[in-house]
Motif scaffolding. Structure first.
Motif, PDB file in Angstrom:
ATOM      1  N   VAL A 166       0.817  -1.212   0.000  1.00 29.76           N
ATOM      2  CA  VAL A 166       0.000   0.000   0.000  1.00 29.76           C
ATOM      3  C   VAL A 166       0.850   1.261   0.000  1.00 29.76           C
ATOM      4  N   GLY A 167       2.162   1.097   0.162  1.00 28.92           N
ATOM      5  CA  GLY A 167       3.078   2.227   0.163  1.00 28.92           C
ATOM      6  C   GLY A 167       4.478   1.710   0.415  1.00 28.92           C
ATOM      7  N   ARG A 168       5.379   2.620   0.773  1.00 30.45           N
ATOM      8  CA  ARG A 168       6.759   2.230   1.048  1.00 30.45           C
ATOM      9  C   ARG A 168       7.317   3.003   2.226  1.00 30.45           C
ATOM     10  N   ALA A 169       8.135   2.306   3.005  1.00 34.20           N
ATOM     11  CA  ALA A 169       8.968   2.967   4.016  1.00 34.20           C
ATOM     12  C   ALA A 169      10.238   3.399   3.310  1.00 34.20           C
ATOM     13  N   LEU A 170      10.481   4.691   3.258  1.00 34.83           N
ATOM     14  CA  LEU A 170      11.558   5.255   2.442  1.00 34.83           C
ATOM     15  C   LEU A 170      12.534   6.038   3.312  1.00 34.83           C
ATOM     16  N   VAL A 181       5.548   6.626   2.260  1.00 35.62           N
ATOM     17  CA  VAL A 181       5.072   7.231   1.019  1.00 35.62           C
ATOM     18  C   VAL A 181       3.960   6.371   0.430  1.00 35.62           C
ATOM     19  N   SER A 182       2.888   7.020   0.005  1.00 38.49           N
ATOM     20  CA  SER A 182       1.828   6.293  -0.694  1.00 38.49           C
ATOM     21  C   SER A 182       1.243   7.159  -1.806  1.00 38.49           C
ATOM     22  N   VAL A 183       0.676   6.481  -2.770  1.00 38.16           N
ATOM     23  CA  VAL A 183       0.030   7.142  -3.897  1.00 38.16           C
ATOM     24  C   VAL A 183      -1.281   7.758  -3.432  1.00 38.16           C
ATOM     25  N   GLY A 184      -1.545   8.978  -3.887  1.00 39.50           N
ATOM     26  CA  GLY A 184      -2.837   9.586  -3.648  1.00 39.50           C
ATOM     27  C   GLY A 184      -3.720   9.499  -4.871  1.00 39.50           C
ATOM     28  N   HIS A 185      -3.319  10.182  -5.946  1.00 39.26           N
ATOM     29  CA  HIS A 185      -4.139  10.276  -7.158  1.00 39.26           C
ATOM     30  C   HIS A 185      -3.239  10.714  -8.300  1.00 39.26           C
ATOM     31  N   ARG A 186      -3.393  10.076  -9.446  1.00 45.42           N
ATOM     32  CA  ARG A 186      -2.699  10.448 -10.676  1.00 45.42           C
ATOM     33  C   ARG A 186      -1.172  10.406 -10.551  1.00 45.42           C
ATOM     34  N   THR A 187      -0.666   9.476  -9.738  1.00 41.02           N
ATOM     35  CA  THR A 187       0.772   9.254  -9.627  1.00 41.02           C
ATOM     36  C   THR A 187       1.015   7.763  -9.438  1.00 41.02           C
TER      37      THR A 187
END
Length: 225
Positions: A166-170, A181-187
């Protein structure tokens, strides 16, 4: 102007999230890091006065110079419920974004997008309502599990709900705690991580978040005298 109606309660808020989630765009990569404009949004509260202040700060993505900034002050209109924070923050955030004099470009939220129990955190909600590309960069992993990434800047591990990423630990700086970090919209997620690294040149948090956090805190102090 983007309209926002505060739901009557928790059940209606969850129903709104479930309905709007189908409109999240996940098949666009998003703007290239270091190009165009990028805008950070953040909020500060005075719970005793039921005040919320949102800030939006637009930077040149290449230089990280401030292009524009705005704030909006309002009353908290929804109770604190984990997973439903967007309904407390969005009215003021939308007002701050709409007061900017130019297109905000990519928007970076201090919060979550797909890394949310219903896959519809603030970053996704804001993206669907505005049509803007949005990513979420949070300070903690909410309820999801992850392994510690390597110690160097750019190292990452998946943020997992079961087997779903669902995201990444960066890691944005050598030896610091990761951000999430996670995607919201259009990325896309690869691009969201690249954007985060491009914006976190000297600190753990992206410069967008640092600037917006400082501005909303200053505006809240001014609002309460």
């Amino acid at each position: 102007m983007t309209t926002f109606r505060t739901p009557a309660g928790e059940a209606e808020a969850r129903a709104v999230q479930d309905a709007l989630r189908t409109r999240v765009v996940l098949d666009e990569p998003g703007p290239a890091p270091g190009t165009g404009r990028v805008t950070g949004v953040d909020v500060a509260y005075d719970d005793g006065r039921d005040l919320v202040v949102a800030a939006a700060v637009t930077l040149d993505a290449a230089t990280l110079d401030v292009i524009a900034e705005s704030t909006a002050t309002g009353r908290v209109s929804f109770p604190y419920v984990p997973g439903l924070l967007a309904f407390r923050e969005l009215p003021a955030v939308l007002a701050a974004l709409e007061d900017l004099p130019s297109d905000p470009g990519l928007v970076v939220c201090d919060g979550y997008g797909r890394a949310h129990p219903r896959r519809f955190g603030l970053a996704s909600h804001l993206g669907v309502l505005t049509g803007l590309p949005v990513i979420g960069v949070a300070k903690n992993p909410f309820t999801f599990r992850y392994e510690q990434p390597g110690p160097r800047r750019g190292d990452f591990t998946p943020l997992l709900d079961g087997d779903e990423e669902v995201g990444r630990a960066l890691r944005t700086q050598d030896g610091t705690k990761p951000v999430f970090v996670s995607v919201g919209h259009r990325t896309g997620l690869d691009n969201a991580c690249a954007q985060t690294l491009a914006l976190a040149r000297g600190f753990r948090q992206p410069e967008t978040t640092r600037r917006a956090d400082a501005l909303c805190r200053a505006a809240l102090r001014e609002a309460i005298g």
